[in-house]
Design a protein around this motif. Structure first.
Motif, mmCIF file in Angstrom:
data_model
loop_
_atom_site.group_PDB
_atom_site.id
_atom_site.type_symbol
_atom_site.label_atom_id
_atom_site.label_comp_id
_atom_site.label_asym_id
_atom_site.label_seq_id
_atom_site.Cartn_x
_atom_site.Cartn_y
_atom_site.Cartn_z
ATOM 1 N N ALA A 113 0.842 -1.203 0.000
ATOM 2 C CA ALA A 113 0.000 0.000 0.000
ATOM 3 C C ALA A 113 0.875 1.249 0.000
ATOM 4 O O ALA A 113 0.623 2.197 -0.760
ATOM 5 N N THR A 158 -7.582 12.559 -3.966
ATOM 6 C CA THR A 158 -7.260 11.569 -2.947
ATOM 7 C C THR A 158 -8.544 11.124 -2.280
ATOM 8 O O THR A 158 -9.339 11.945 -1.825
ATOM 9 N N GLN A 209 -10.863 -0.100 -4.302
ATOM 10 C CA GLN A 209 -9.413 -0.008 -4.232
ATOM 11 C C GLN A 209 -8.812 -1.130 -3.395
ATOM 12 O O GLN A 209 -7.742 -1.639 -3.722
ATOM 13 N N ILE A 234 -5.892 7.397 -0.157
ATOM 14 C CA ILE A 234 -5.595 6.642 -1.376
ATOM 15 C C ILE A 234 -5.536 7.627 -2.550
ATOM 16 O O ILE A 234 -6.565 8.139 -2.993
ATOM 17 N N TRP A 249 -0.238 4.923 -0.986
ATOM 18 C CA TRP A 249 -1.234 5.083 0.074
ATOM 19 C C TRP A 249 -0.555 5.680 1.299
ATOM 20 O O TRP A 249 0.618 5.437 1.564
#
Length: 161
Positions: A20, A49, A92, A38, A25
């Motif tokens: 991630a 985001t 996601q 994200i 992330w």
């Protein structure tokens, strides 16, 4: 760097926090608790985001998003990945799980799929989801395989139609 609360949250979902982090992330702390950030990038440029509060799962966008785009869309156009199948997921987290499993050319519908979207013919009113697919149709058609990976529910099954 992903904070400990978000790292634990991802691990509890069997998602790799290191992956991630590699995918950009991040985390933040708000008055409501830890927030997962994200980034949505197109052509190497940040376009928004998606924020998820881990305490209650509520989503929001920063800044307010204009127009839909697949999360991780740039992998569709990476020529070095042309032999890889394209995997389209509803979220996601699902796309990250697919990448973690070795399907590196995975993307996600930005706000999940919408049940009956195609039958309604209202792609524009549903955050442009049909327009999103049409925008990338040439790349999807050029792929040797496209996997639609929806959830095992009515909405996920409607992704196939």
């Amino acid at each position: 760097m992903i904070n400990e609360a978000v790292m634990t949250y991802l691990e509890n979902r069997s998602l790799d926090p290191e992956l991630a982090d590699k995918m950009g992330w991040d985390s933040a702390q708000s008055r409501d608790g830890a927030v997962l950030k994200i980034p949505h990038v197109r052509d190497g440029r940040l376009v928004g985001t998606k924020l998820r509060r881990i305490t209650d799962g509520k989503w929001s966008w920063m800044p307010k998003r204009e127009g839909a785009e697949f999360w991780n869309v740039d992998v569709l156009y990476d020529r070095s990945l042309a032999s890889e199948p394209i995997v389209i997921t509803e979220g996601q987290f699902d796309a990250l799980a697919c990448i973690q499993a070795g399907f590196v050319r995975s993307v996600s519908v930005p706000d999940g799929w919408t049940e009956g979207l195609i039958e309604k013919g209202n792609g524009e009113s549903e955050n442009g989801k049909l327009a999103l697919i049409e925008r990338h149709l040439a790349m999807l058609n050029a792929a040797h395989a496209v996997v639609l990976a929806g959830d095992d529910d009515v909405t996920g099954w409607s992704l196939l139609y």
